[in-house]
Enzyme design. Structure first.
Site, short mmCIF file in Angstrom:
data_model
loop_
_atom_site.label_atom_id
_atom_site.label_comp_id
_atom_site.label_asym_id
_atom_site.label_seq_id
_atom_site.Cartn_x
_atom_site.Cartn_y
_atom_site.Cartn_z
N ARG A 1 -24.65 5.82 5.55
CA ARG A 1 -25.26 5.06 6.65
C ARG A 1 -24.49 5.14 7.95
O ARG A 1 -25.06 5.40 9.01
CB ARG A 1 -25.34 3.56 6.30
CG ARG A 1 -26.50 3.16 5.49
CD ARG A 1 -26.11 1.99 4.61
NE ARG A 1 -25.18 2.48 3.62
CZ ARG A 1 -25.55 3.09 2.48
NH1 ARG A 1 -26.81 3.18 2.19
NH2 ARG A 1 -24.66 3.55 1.64
N THR A 2 -23.21 4.86 7.88
CA THR A 2 -22.45 4.74 9.13
C THR A 2 -22.43 6.09 9.85
O THR A 2 -22.74 6.18 11.04
CB THR A 2 -21.02 4.25 8.82
OG1 THR A 2 -21.12 3.04 8.08
CG2 THR A 2 -20.24 3.99 10.10
N LYS B 1 -4.25 20.87 5.13
CA LYS B 1 -3.03 21.64 5.39
C LYS B 1 -1.88 20.74 5.78
O LYS B 1 -0.81 21.22 6.15
CB LYS B 1 -3.28 22.66 6.50
CG LYS B 1 -4.40 23.64 6.22
CD LYS B 1 -4.55 24.61 7.38
CE LYS B 1 -5.80 25.46 7.24
NZ LYS B 1 -6.10 26.16 8.50
N ARG C 1 -13.40 6.99 10.55
CA ARG C 1 -13.29 6.22 9.29
C ARG C 1 -12.13 6.79 8.51
O ARG C 1 -12.03 8.03 8.36
CB ARG C 1 -14.57 6.31 8.47
CG ARG C 1 -14.38 5.75 7.07
CD ARG C 1 -15.65 5.61 6.30
NE ARG C 1 -16.46 4.51 6.81
CZ ARG C 1 -17.57 4.06 6.21
NH1 ARG C 1 -17.98 4.62 5.09
NH2 ARG C 1 -18.25 3.07 6.74
N HIS D 1 -14.52 -3.30 10.16
CA HIS D 1 -15.69 -2.42 10.31
C HIS D 1 -16.61 -3.04 11.37
O HIS D 1 -17.68 -3.55 11.06
CB HIS D 1 -16.39 -2.31 8.95
CG HIS D 1 -17.40 -1.22 8.81
ND1 HIS D 1 -17.86 -0.46 9.87
CD2 HIS D 1 -18.06 -0.75 7.71
CE1 HIS D 1 -18.75 0.42 9.43
NE2 HIS D 1 -18.88 0.26 8.13
C1 NCD Z 1 -19.53 -0.45 3.72
C2 NCD Z 1 -18.16 0.13 3.99
O1 NCD Z 1 -18.01 1.35 4.07
O2 NCD Z 1 -17.26 -0.68 4.19
N1 NCD Z 1 -20.55 0.49 3.82
C3 NCD Z 1 -21.16 0.65 5.03
O3 NCD Z 1 -20.54 1.08 5.98
N2 NCD Z 1 -22.42 0.24 5.14
C4 NCD Z 1 -19.61 -1.26 2.48
C5 NCD Z 1 -19.21 -0.66 1.17
O4 NCD Z 1 -18.81 0.49 1.08
O5 NCD Z 1 -19.33 -1.39 0.18
#
Ligand code: NCD
Length: 305
Positions: free
Chosen positions: A53-54, A82, A103, A131
């Protein structure tokens, strides 16, 4: 918005939040009006952890604004393999892109990386830390469905490792929500988050039992147990499968209870709930596009500052 980087929900004032959500609502009403807004812009995607999703909604948002993405791809196929440091990677990629989305499994990584770059950097999840863009789309969904006035919300599941929870709790304090945290004792909020909420004057209560608070809730935000963050698999197995909801669970809930989940779900929400009016988690995921369009537009200078 006057922020160079978006690292934590803690940096967002109520005015910042309302600005992003209002702008997202405007975009959602007429996305075509924004289709050429950032036609020369490239967004760099640096995902050191899995994401559906993100990552895809950031890419969609950038493309819907007329721009494009450059994507590091998987860690396996990048120079990280590397032995390249994160600081070096972001310094290189800032030369290719106008903004970066990061991320990374290490808490604090986004803050650290932002200190090495001049282009805006957005934290898309730093380990069990924060997040903030998930929080913005969560808030958008809450505002659309339940509103912020006298909001009573329950947040259930992995409150210890769940970064979406840590971010959301700060932002909910900003909008004066009554917050109930429901989890096994071993997965309660980390002390640092609890301390910050207390300092902010948040209205917070903790429970181990959903039933005692469910009838009072306007929103129930369910989360996945973050298996990948448990130091010991046996600790995960002790709590796995607890705190699941199904149709029967919701018998005592308000008729207009909004059920949310950042997704992916494992087994926390029975599929039978998907068909009910309570289920807003797919809508929530879809809101990631207008909300991230709004945020990108604001940090890239699309709106008068
Ligand atoms: C979440 C995350 O990555 O923190 N996912 C997301 O970005 N929608 C929640 C999760 O992984 O449970």
């Amino acid at each position: 918005m006057r922020h160079d980087h978006i690292i934590s929900a803690k940096q967002l004032s109520r005015a910042d939040i309302e600005e992003v959500l209002d702008h997202a609502a405007t975009i959602a009403e007429n996305p075509a009006a924004f289709a050429d807004r950032h036609s020369d812009t490239l967004l760099g995607l640096l995902f050191f952890e899995p994401s559906t999703r993100t990552k895809m909604s950031f890419a969609t948002a950038m493309k819907r604004l007329g721009g494009d993405i450059v994507d590091m791809g998987s860690v396996e196929s990048s120079s990280v393999k590397k032995g390249e440091s994160l600081a070096d990677t972001v310094r290189v990629v800032e030369g290719y892109a106008d903004a970066l989305v990061l991320r990374h499994p290490m808490e604090g990584s986004a803050k650290m990386a932002s200190e090495f770059v001049d282009v805006p950097l957005v934290n898309a999840g730093d380990g069990a830390g924060q997040h903030p863009t998930q929080t913005l789309l969560d808030l958008y969904t809450i505002r659309e469905n339940a509103g912020f006035d006298d909001l009573t919300i329950g947040i259930m599941g992995d409150l210890k490792y769940g970064r979406t929870v840590h971010s959301l709790a700060h932002a909910l304090t900003t909008v004066d929500a009554h917050q109930h945290f429901i989890s096994p004792e071993s997965l309660q909020l980390p002390r640092s988050v609890r301390y910050d909420l207390h300092e902010q004057g948040a209205d917070v209560r903790e429970h181990t039992d959903l039933d005692e608070i469910l009838p009072a809730l306007d929103v129930l935000y369910v989360t996945r147990i973050q298996r990948e963050r448990f130091p010991d698999e046996s600790e995960y197995r002790e709590v796995a499968g607890q705190y699941q909801i199904d149709g029967e669970t919701l018998d005592v809930a308000k008729d207009d209870l909004t059920v949310m989940h950042p997704l992916p779900r494992v087994d926390e929400i029975a599929h039978e709930i998907d068909q009910t009016d309570h289920a807003k988690y797919f809508e929530q995921a879809h809101n990631g596009v207008p909300v991230r369009m709004a945020l990108l537009d604001l940090i890239l200078g699309g709106e008068p500052r």
